[in-house]
Design a protein around this motif. Structure first.
Motif: not given
Length: 211
Positions: A2-20
């Motif tokens: 597969e084609e994959q990559f690492i997505l590194r985001v700030p803490q506030s964005v990480s919480e919103r992605i987890d809820r999403l």
């Protein structure tokens, strides 16, 4: 693979992605827009989540990271080799100066390029250009520039070094032969005094008369 990559985001964005990505958010009808677009250079872009936009940069990792997945929490199956990371940063944060990220993904790989990899050799740019030019000449069927002159200079230097080494070598020192000790029971008349010689003669004459 597969084609994959690492997505590194700030803490506030990480919480919103987890809820999403959670089950509760997926069951609701409200959808939060999530988008990622890049500019023409392919290195800088914009990460969009909801109504907010964050600057993003595509960076190369200092080492390849292997990705695995499992179906039974026992056996692992390799899915991809990850060599790039998308780093999302807050508004106002400075953009990275290089396309290669200096750190790895784990604490032991901090400053990995400087601490864990061999340094690049210090080469003279003029030497690299000359070797490249000579290689292109050889591939095109032409002769190497100044090839014979360099060979003659090398031979002359070797001969000079041989002459210097031969003249600087120390001369052989003569070995002194040790004196031979006189054999036991032999008389050395050369070292006797005249009185001793006369006494020996008289003793020999007396012995002859007695006989």
């Amino acid at each position: 693979m597969e084609e994959q990559f690492i997505l590194r985001v700030p803490q506030s964005v990480s919480e919103r992605i987890d809820r999403l990505l959670s089950d509760e958010a997926s069951s609701t009808s409200d959808e939060i827009p999530l988008d990622l677009c890049f500019s023409e250079d392919g290195r800088s872009g914009t990460f969009v989540i909801g109504n907010e936009e964050f600057p993003a940069s595509l960076l190369d990792l200092p080492a390849v990271v292997e990705s695995f997945k499992t179906y039974d929490d026992s056996a692992l199956v390799k899915t991809a080799d990850i060599g790039q990371m998308i780093m999302v940063r807050e508004q106002g944060d400075p953009a990275p100066n290089t396309v290669e990220y200096r750190h790895g993904l784990t604490p032991p790989m901090k400053d990995a390029r400087k601490r864990r990899f061999r340094r690049e050799p210090d080469l003279n740019p003029e030497l690299v250009q000359r070797v490249e030019r000579d290689l292109l000449n050889i591939l095109s069927g032409r002769t190497v520039e100044n090839g014979n002159e360099q060979q003659e200079e090398t031979v002359a230097e070797v001969n000079t070094n041989k002459k210097v080494s031969s003249t600087s070598s120390p001369a052989a020192t003569p070995v002194e032969k040790p004196e031979e000790a006189p054999e036991a029971g032999t008389n050395n008349n050369n070292h006797n005094t005249p009185a001793e010689v006369e006494q020996e003669r008289s003793e020999s004459e007396d012995s002859d008369d007695s006989m």
